[in-house]
Design a protein around this motif. Structure first.
Motif, PDB file in Angstrom:
ATOM      1  N   THR A  86      -5.332   5.134  -8.046  1.00  0.00           N
ATOM      2  CA  THR A  86      -5.597   4.193  -6.975  1.00  0.00           C
ATOM      3  C   THR A  86      -7.014   4.376  -6.457  1.00  0.00           C
ATOM      4  O   THR A  86      -7.596   5.444  -6.560  1.00  0.00           O
ATOM      5  CB  THR A  86      -4.589   4.390  -5.823  1.00  0.00           C
ATOM      6  N   ASN A  94      -3.827   3.186   3.454  1.00  0.00           N
ATOM      7  CA  ASN A  94      -2.453   3.686   3.507  1.00  0.00           C
ATOM      8  C   ASN A  94      -2.256   4.642   4.682  1.00  0.00           C
ATOM      9  O   ASN A  94      -1.139   4.768   5.203  1.00  0.00           O
ATOM     10  CB  ASN A  94      -2.098   4.405   2.203  1.00  0.00           C
ATOM     11  N   ILE A  97      -0.852   2.998   7.942  1.00  0.00           N
ATOM     12  CA  ILE A  97       0.532   2.513   8.072  1.00  0.00           C
ATOM     13  C   ILE A  97       1.323   3.343   9.082  1.00  0.00           C
ATOM     14  O   ILE A  97       1.943   2.756   9.994  1.00  0.00           O
ATOM     15  CB  ILE A  97       1.217   2.491   6.685  1.00  0.00           C
ATOM     16  N   GLU A 101       2.865   2.025  12.721  1.00  0.00           N
ATOM     17  CA  GLU A 101       4.304   2.140  12.968  1.00  0.00           C
ATOM     18  C   GLU A 101       4.585   2.886  14.273  1.00  0.00           C
ATOM     19  O   GLU A 101       5.545   2.548  14.994  1.00  0.00           O
ATOM     20  CB  GLU A 101       4.970   2.857  11.791  1.00  0.00           C
ATOM     21  N   SER A 144      -7.070  -7.199   4.195  1.00  0.00           N
ATOM     22  CA  SER A 144      -6.503  -6.020   4.853  1.00  0.00           C
ATOM     23  C   SER A 144      -7.524  -5.366   5.778  1.00  0.00           C
ATOM     24  O   SER A 144      -7.178  -4.909   6.878  1.00  0.00           O
ATOM     25  CB  SER A 144      -6.025  -5.019   3.795  1.00  0.00           C
ATOM     26  N   GLU A 198       3.591  -5.731  13.078  1.00  0.00           N
ATOM     27  CA  GLU A 198       4.577  -5.902  12.007  1.00  0.00           C
ATOM     28  C   GLU A 198       3.952  -6.607  10.796  1.00  0.00           C
ATOM     29  O   GLU A 198       4.165  -6.205   9.647  1.00  0.00           O
ATOM     30  CB  GLU A 198       5.771  -6.694  12.525  1.00  0.00           C
ATOM     31  N   ILE A 201       1.479  -4.189   9.009  1.00  0.00           N
ATOM     32  CA  ILE A 201       2.166  -3.153   8.228  1.00  0.00           C
ATOM     33  C   ILE A 201       2.632  -3.715   6.886  1.00  0.00           C
ATOM     34  O   ILE A 201       2.458  -3.078   5.830  1.00  0.00           O
ATOM     35  CB  ILE A 201       3.346  -2.575   9.033  1.00  0.00           C
ATOM     36  N   LEU A 202       3.203  -4.908   6.895  1.00  0.00           N
ATOM     37  CA  LEU A 202       3.644  -5.544   5.644  1.00  0.00           C
ATOM     38  C   LEU A 202       2.459  -5.844   4.735  1.00  0.00           C
ATOM     39  O   LEU A 202       2.538  -5.683   3.511  1.00  0.00           O
ATOM     40  CB  LEU A 202       4.412  -6.827   5.958  1.00  0.00           C
ATOM     41  N   LEU A 204      -0.455  -4.217   4.579  1.00  0.00           N
ATOM     42  CA  LEU A 204      -0.975  -2.973   4.001  1.00  0.00           C
ATOM     43  C   LEU A 204      -0.064  -2.440   2.895  1.00  0.00           C
ATOM     44  O   LEU A 204      -0.539  -1.910   1.891  1.00  0.00           O
ATOM     45  CB  LEU A 204      -1.149  -1.921   5.094  1.00  0.00           C
ATOM     46  N   LYS A 205       1.235  -2.581   3.086  1.00  0.00           N
ATOM     47  CA  LYS A 205       2.169  -2.114   2.056  1.00  0.00           C
ATOM     48  C   LYS A 205       2.060  -2.978   0.801  1.00  0.00           C
ATOM     49  O   LYS A 205       2.204  -2.458  -0.313  1.00  0.00           O
ATOM     50  CB  LYS A 205       3.593  -2.131   2.604  1.00  0.00           C
ATOM     51  N   ASP A 206       1.823  -4.254   0.954  1.00  0.00           N
ATOM     52  CA  ASP A 206       1.680  -5.141  -0.207  1.00  0.00           C
ATOM     53  C   ASP A 206       0.371  -4.901  -0.943  1.00  0.00           C
ATOM     54  O   ASP A 206       0.228  -5.277  -2.118  1.00  0.00           O
ATOM     55  CB  ASP A 206       1.746  -6.615   0.224  1.00  0.00           C
ATOM     56  N   ASN A 208      -0.803  -2.159  -1.985  1.00  0.00           N
ATOM     57  CA  ASN A 208      -0.702  -1.047  -2.934  1.00  0.00           C
ATOM     58  C   ASN A 208      -0.330  -1.554  -4.317  1.00  0.00           C
ATOM     59  O   ASN A 208       0.382  -2.508  -4.452  1.00  0.00           O
ATOM     60  CB  ASN A 208       0.335  -0.029  -2.442  1.00  0.00           C
TER      61      ASN A 208
END
Length: 208
Positions: A86, A94, A97, A101, A144, A198, A201-202, A204-206, A208
């Protein structure tokens, strides 16, 4: 005497003519002599067969023949295994995140101003570092990245609002300019922030 002179004169003219008739023309024919028979003195050498030198290994898959993998060698781990493929930017975002949260949970749990502002402050300091690191690079144009910068500004403004409301609350009426410190308005601003958290967070997770 005269007769002998005539005979010599005839011989003198006859010899060149006879020599000219007996001369053979060999122009352009190369060497016309007799070559020696070389086959009697030369014996051709026979080619020798060459075989590759191969060391035979009877038990190749035995533990005695195989060397252990040098997993403790950083060069092997980083270059051969390439365990981390990565980018550095993905690794950096990452880390945001869990920060987001925690702020999200703080709003959900209706934590006090001090706890909320402490989490926002930590988030803002990391966002400032991310901005200085990537603002002049291509990553500065990523969605992002821009979302984190916007969210940092939004969270900071609400943290300031809550701190001021707590400080000035006893002295302000909730009318006119004091409306922004109204508890209902602050709750509404926190709800806006919760929704943005919310979504971020979604996002940033996407990434990856």
């Amino acid at each position: 005497m005269k007769k002998i002179f005539v005979i010599f004169l005839a011989i003198f003219f006859c010899v060149p003519v006879c020599f000219a008739k007996s001369k053979t023309n060999f122009d352009g024919m190369g060497y016309v002599g007799k070559l020696p028979d070389l086959s009697r003195q030369y014996t051709p050498s026979e080619p020798k067969s060459v075989r590759p030198v191969i060391e035979q290994v009877e038990d190749f898959h035995s533990s005695e023949q195989l060397k252990p993998v040098p997993r403790n060698n950083p060069a092997f781990v980083n270059i051969i295994l390439k365990k981390d493929k990565t980018s550095q930017y993905i690794n950096d975002i990452n880390e945001f995140i869990p920060m987001l949260e925690k702020i999200y949970d703080s709003i959900e749990n209706k934590e006090n101003v001090q706890l909320f502002n402490a989490k926002v402050y930590y988030f803002n300091k990391n966002a400032d570092y991310l901005r200085s690191k990537y603002i002049e690079k291509p990553e500065g144009e990523y969605i992002s990245f821009k979302k984190l910068m916007e969210l940092s500004t939004h969270a900071k403004s609400i943290a300031i609002l809550r701190a001021e409301a707590q400080r000035y609350n006893p002295y302000l009426a909730y009318t006119g300019a004091g409306y922004i410190y109204d508890p209902n308005n602050i709750d509404q601003q926190l709800e806006y922030l919760r929704v943005e958290l919310e979504r971020a967070i979604l996002l940033l997770k996407d990434a990856n």
